[in-house]
Design a protein around this motif. Structure first.
Motif, PDB file in Angstrom:
ATOM      1  N   VAL A   1      -1.480   4.887  14.789  1.00 44.06           N
ATOM      2  CA  VAL A   1      -1.473   5.293  13.375  1.00 44.06           C
ATOM      3  C   VAL A   1      -0.346   4.575  12.649  1.00 44.06           C
ATOM      4  N   ILE A   2      -0.705   3.541  11.874  1.00 41.80           N
ATOM      5  CA  ILE A   2       0.319   2.857  11.076  1.00 41.80           C
ATOM      6  C   ILE A   2       0.124   3.105   9.580  1.00 41.80           C
ATOM      7  N   GLY A   3      -1.035   3.644   9.192  1.00 41.45           N
ATOM      8  CA  GLY A   3      -1.178   4.128   7.821  1.00 41.45           C
ATOM      9  C   GLY A   3      -0.144   5.224   7.614  1.00 41.45           C
TER      10      GLY A   3
ATOM     11  N   TYR B   1     -15.066  -7.911  -0.336  1.00 35.83           N
ATOM     12  CA  TYR B   1     -14.149  -9.058  -0.233  1.00 35.83           C
ATOM     13  C   TYR B   1     -13.110  -8.844   0.856  1.00 35.83           C
ATOM     14  N   ARG B   2     -12.751  -7.612   1.105  1.00 39.35           N
ATOM     15  CA  ARG B   2     -11.781  -7.323   2.166  1.00 39.35           C
ATOM     16  C   ARG B   2     -12.446  -7.467   3.550  1.00 39.35           C
ATOM     17  N   LEU B   3     -13.700  -7.009   3.633  1.00 39.13           N
ATOM     18  CA  LEU B   3     -14.444  -7.181   4.891  1.00 39.13           C
ATOM     19  C   LEU B   3     -14.677  -8.663   5.164  1.00 39.13           C
TER      20      LEU B   3
ATOM     21  N   GLN C   1       6.756   4.456  11.307  1.00 41.68           N
ATOM     22  CA  GLN C   1       7.069   3.381  10.366  1.00 41.68           C
ATOM     23  C   GLN C   1       7.472   2.196  11.241  1.00 41.68           C
ATOM     24  N   ALA C   2       7.139   0.999  10.827  1.00 40.54           N
ATOM     25  CA  ALA C   2       7.381  -0.157  11.695  1.00 40.54           C
ATOM     26  C   ALA C   2       8.875  -0.333  11.979  1.00 40.54           C
ATOM     27  N   HIS C   3       9.181  -0.661  13.228  1.00 41.34           N
ATOM     28  CA  HIS C   3      10.559  -0.972  13.620  1.00 41.34           C
ATOM     29  C   HIS C   3      10.789  -2.462  13.346  1.00 41.34           C
TER      30      HIS C   3
ATOM     31  N   HIS D   1      -6.584  -0.383  -8.093  1.00 43.04           N
ATOM     32  CA  HIS D   1      -8.035  -0.353  -8.315  1.00 43.04           C
ATOM     33  C   HIS D   1      -8.763  -1.488  -7.620  1.00 43.04           C
ATOM     34  N   LYS D   2      -8.040  -2.278  -6.842  1.00 39.96           N
ATOM     35  CA  LYS D   2      -8.633  -3.407  -6.102  1.00 39.96           C
ATOM     36  C   LYS D   2      -9.483  -4.260  -7.049  1.00 39.96           C
ATOM     37  N   GLN D   3      -8.893  -4.519  -8.244  1.00 37.09           N
ATOM     38  CA  GLN D   3      -9.594  -5.342  -9.234  1.00 37.09           C
ATOM     39  C   GLN D   3      -9.417  -6.816  -8.915  1.00 37.09           C
TER      40      GLN D   3
ATOM     41  N   ILE E   1     -13.122  -1.921   9.541  1.00 35.86           N
ATOM     42  CA  ILE E   1     -13.878  -0.969   8.725  1.00 35.86           C
ATOM     43  C   ILE E   1     -13.242  -0.844   7.343  1.00 35.86           C
ATOM     44  N   ASP E   2     -14.061  -0.954   6.311  1.00 35.30           N
ATOM     45  CA  ASP E   2     -13.593  -0.779   4.924  1.00 35.30           C
ATOM     46  C   ASP E   2     -14.829  -0.633   4.051  1.00 35.30           C
ATOM     47  N   ARG E   3     -14.629  -0.590   2.742  1.00 32.88           N
ATOM     48  CA  ARG E   3     -15.807  -0.537   1.861  1.00 32.88           C
ATOM     49  C   ARG E   3     -15.859  -1.692   0.884  1.00 32.88           C
TER      50      ARG E   3
ATOM     51  N   ALA F   1      -7.071   8.153   2.089  1.00 35.07           N
ATOM     52  CA  ALA F   1      -8.382   7.614   2.477  1.00 35.07           C
ATOM     53  C   ALA F   1      -9.490   8.116   1.546  1.00 35.07           C
ATOM     54  N   HIS F   2     -10.527   7.311   1.478  1.00 36.31           N
ATOM     55  CA  HIS F   2     -11.761   7.708   0.801  1.00 36.31           C
ATOM     56  C   HIS F   2     -12.823   7.953   1.857  1.00 36.31           C
ATOM     57  N   GLY F   3     -14.010   8.354   1.420  1.00 33.02           N
ATOM     58  CA  GLY F   3     -15.118   8.462   2.357  1.00 33.02           C
ATOM     59  C   GLY F   3     -15.774   9.824   2.315  1.00 33.02           C
TER      60      GLY F   3
ATOM     61  N   GLY G   1       0.831  -1.209   0.000  1.00 38.99           N
ATOM     62  CA  GLY G   1       0.000   0.000   0.000  1.00 38.99           C
ATOM     63  C   GLY G   1       0.864   1.258   0.000  1.00 38.99           C
ATOM     64  N   SER G   2       2.039   1.176   0.619  1.00 38.77           N
ATOM     65  CA  SER G   2       2.946   2.341   0.616  1.00 38.77           C
ATOM     66  C   SER G   2       3.458   2.630  -0.794  1.00 38.77           C
ATOM     67  N   ASP G   3       3.620   1.585  -1.605  1.00 42.29           N
ATOM     68  CA  ASP G   3       4.043   1.802  -2.994  1.00 42.29           C
ATOM     69  C   ASP G   3       2.976   2.574  -3.771  1.00 42.29           C
TER      70      ASP G   3
HETATM   71  P1  NAD Z   1      -4.298  -1.000   0.784  1.00 40.97           P
HETATM   72  O1  NAD Z   1      -4.398   0.105  -0.183  1.00 40.97           O
HETATM   73  O2  NAD Z   1      -4.413  -2.394   0.277  1.00 40.97           O
HETATM   74  O3  NAD Z   1      -5.395  -0.861   1.927  1.00 40.97           O
HETATM   75  C1  NAD Z   1      -5.975   0.344   2.348  1.00 40.97           C
HETATM   76  C2  NAD Z   1      -7.423   0.054   2.687  1.00 40.97           C
HETATM   77  O4  NAD Z   1      -8.008   1.189   3.321  1.00 40.97           O
HETATM   78  C3  NAD Z   1      -8.278  -0.249   1.448  1.00 40.97           C
HETATM   79  O5  NAD Z   1      -8.911  -1.504   1.582  1.00 40.97           O
HETATM   80  C4  NAD Z   1      -9.277   0.907   1.420  1.00 40.97           C
HETATM   81  O6  NAD Z   1     -10.549   0.532   0.922  1.00 40.97           O
HETATM   82  C5  NAD Z   1      -9.356   1.272   2.899  1.00 40.97           C
HETATM   83  N1  NAD Z   1      -9.890   2.622   3.168  1.00 40.97           N
HETATM   84  C6  NAD Z   1      -9.770   3.739   2.418  1.00 40.97           C
HETATM   85  N2  NAD Z   1     -10.424   4.767   3.017  1.00 40.97           N
HETATM   86  C7  NAD Z   1     -10.949   4.276   4.160  1.00 40.97           C
HETATM   87  C8  NAD Z   1     -11.745   4.841   5.193  1.00 40.97           C
HETATM   88  N3  NAD Z   1     -12.107   6.132   5.167  1.00 40.97           N
HETATM   89  N4  NAD Z   1     -12.140   4.040   6.228  1.00 40.97           N
HETATM   90  C9  NAD Z   1     -11.787   2.716   6.269  1.00 40.97           C
HETATM   91  N5  NAD Z   1     -11.027   2.128   5.292  1.00 40.97           N
HETATM   92  C10 NAD Z   1     -10.626   2.905   4.259  1.00 40.97           C
HETATM   93  O7  NAD Z   1      -2.906  -0.791   1.569  1.00 40.97           O
HETATM   94  P2  NAD Z   1      -2.110  -1.622   2.687  1.00 40.97           P
HETATM   95  O8  NAD Z   1      -0.991  -2.329   2.026  1.00 40.97           O
HETATM   96  O9  NAD Z   1      -3.018  -2.393   3.560  1.00 40.97           O
HETATM   97  O10 NAD Z   1      -1.480  -0.397   3.498  1.00 40.97           O
HETATM   98  C11 NAD Z   1      -2.302   0.403   4.328  1.00 40.97           C
HETATM   99  C12 NAD Z   1      -1.534   1.604   4.852  1.00 40.97           C
HETATM  100  O11 NAD Z   1      -0.447   1.157   5.674  1.00 40.97           O
HETATM  101  C13 NAD Z   1      -0.910   2.456   3.753  1.00 40.97           C
HETATM  102  O12 NAD Z   1      -1.010   3.826   4.100  1.00 40.97           O
HETATM  103  C14 NAD Z   1       0.536   2.045   3.794  1.00 40.97           C
HETATM  104  O13 NAD Z   1       1.377   3.060   3.299  1.00 40.97           O
HETATM  105  C15 NAD Z   1       0.724   1.842   5.273  1.00 40.97           C
HETATM  106  N6  NAD Z   1       1.912   1.077   5.677  1.00 40.97           N
HETATM  107  C16 NAD Z   1       2.582   1.525   6.758  1.00 40.97           C
HETATM  108  C17 NAD Z   1       3.687   0.869   7.218  1.00 40.97           C
HETATM  109  C18 NAD Z   1       4.393   1.336   8.449  1.00 40.97           C
HETATM  110  O14 NAD Z   1       5.502   0.926   8.675  1.00 40.97           O
HETATM  111  N7  NAD Z   1       3.786   2.144   9.287  1.00 40.97           N
HETATM  112  C19 NAD Z   1       4.134  -0.258   6.546  1.00 40.97           C
HETATM  113  C20 NAD Z   1       3.406  -0.745   5.442  1.00 40.97           C
HETATM  114  C21 NAD Z   1       2.295  -0.046   5.016  1.00 40.97           C
END
Ligand code: NAD
Ligand code: ZN
Ligand code: ZN
Length: 387
Positions: A305-307, A221-223, A332-334, A375-377, A216-218, A266-268, A39-41
């Protein structure tokens, strides 16, 4: 060699690039057997991380075989199979000695750039912009791995690539997200985002003793994976109001801790507002999930917060954080800190990280892999590439 290279927004190409060489005495060269798209990519792919240059080699989740060893490397030899953590860490500075590897003081040669933006520099990261060191990544046939005695984890015989690969990032990341919640028996943990990182946060919250996890997601298939594989209860944020649903599910108190596994894209509900400000460069990130996580968390609870966030956000509910004694923890994860203990959990059969893999491709098909994951296809959760 072949490598997936960044060429601009939504433009990844597989190029022929020079093979990496040993530059420092503590480097090794790894011939990559498996690598994944994170997801970071996508934040790079969508052009939200500054200081990328056309031709930069992508990828920070990778593993393979050691094929060349620098003079001072003591723990690894040619032929060892290793998984490589995404943060680059010297192992000797104050932060590394405190096990805070992703804020290593020595591994970012472009620290001056990061200091301008962040005040101080975090660690270097493979394939993650010149702001974080300009290191070539691992979506390639070979990679140079600095500080090889600190990062790469040698794998036991019999462990497959699929089981080990995610020790490079998303398993430790999800685990750290749960660990930051300081989970007590009986706790309810809410997780925003059911991507690979969210899925590992869900499983880790249970491993660390949570009684309930609400995800929580939308994407249905992920839920579904969060429910079936993770044992979570779920909320689809496109169908119901997330705050109202969480209050109803927790007797009006709110979750004990909230994990943001979504990050800057994020979306929403507030999407149009944040997207417009992002386009006008009035904010860099869209903190929709983070705002919700703060507002929903119970009084005195923790927001983990790990996003990934890149820069600056708007309408941050600081009043809610301050007046309700919330704690925010992040990073960022250690990864280096978690690799061995999590490897043991895999060996003990407590978890098999390969459950997230939905697609396998050749490295040549990386451009399609990025597009499909974005695009989560085709119910895409995690793409593994083999060089
Ligand atoms: P991903 O894109 O597969 O997943 C993100 C998910 O968030 C999607 O399923 C999307 O539908 C959902 N989403 C979007 N808006 C939302 C909202 N308002 N409420 C709830 N869900 C929502 O990506 P991933 O690989 O799972 O990575 C997720 C995040 O973690 C990214 O920001 C990524 O950069 C980050 N990440 C952080 C570290 C770290 O070290 N802290 C390491 C890896 C990834
Ligand atoms: Zn990652
Ligand atoms: Zn260090």
């Amino acid at each position: 060699m072949k490598a997936a290279c960044w060429h601009g927004r939504k433009d990844v190409r597989v190029d022929d690039v020079p093979e990496p060489k040993i530059l420092n005495t503590q480097d090794v060269i790894v011939q990559i057997t498996s690598t994944a798209i994170c997801g970071s990519d996508l934040h790079l792919y969508n052009g939200f991380i500054p200081a990328m240059e056309p031709g930069d080699v992508l990828g920070h989740e990778f593993m393979g075989e050691v094929v060349e060893v620098g003079r001072e490397v003591k723990n690894l030899k040619i032929g060892d199979r290793v998984v490589v953590p995404f943060p680059i860490a010297c192992g000797r500075c104050f932060n590394c000695e405190s096990q805070m590897f992703s804020i290593c003081e020595n591994s970012n040669p472009n620290a001056w750039m990061a200091e301008k933006m962040y005040g101080h520099s975090p660690a270097g990261i493979f394939g993650y912009s010149h702001l974080l060191g300009g290191f070539a990544g691992g979506q390639a046939e070979y990679a140079r791995v600095p500080y090889a005695d600190v990062g790469p984890l040698k794998l036991p015989d019999g462990m497959t690539d699929d089981q080990a690969l995610f020790l490079s990032d998303i398993f430790p990341t999800g685990y750290m997200g749960a660990e930051l919640c300081d989970i007590q028996p009986g706790d309810t943990i809410a997780v925003w985002g059911c991507g690979p990182v969210g899925q590992f946060a869900i499983k880790s919250a249970f491993l660390l003793g949570a009684e309930r996890v609400i995800a929580i997601d939308r994407f249905p298939y992920r839920l579904r994976m969060a429910r079936d594989q993770g044992g979570a209860e779920t909320i689809n944020y496109e169908e119901v109001d997330v705050y109202d649903a969480l209050m109803e599910m927790t007797g009006g108190e709110g979750p004990d801790a909230c994990i943001d596994a979504v990050g800057m894209e994020a979306h929403g509900a507030a999407y149009a507002y944040d997207r417009a400000k992002q386009a006008l460069m009035l904010e860099t990130d869209r903190p929709i999930a983070l705002r919700q996580a703060i507002m929903a968390c119970r009084n005195g609870g923790t927001v983990s917060v790990i996003g990934v966030y890149g820069g600056f956000i708007d309408k941050f509910p600081m009043g809610s954080v301050m007046n309700r004694s919330l704690t925010i923890k992040t990073g960022q994860a250690h990864v280096q800190r978690y690799m061995r203990p999590l490897l043991e959990r895999i060996q003990n059969g407590e978890i098999d990280p390969s459950f997230v893999i939905t697609h396998r491709m050749r490295l040549d098909d990386a451009p399609q892999g990025y597009d499909m994951f974005l695009h989560k296809q085709d119910e895409c959760m995690k793409v593994v590439l083999s060089p």
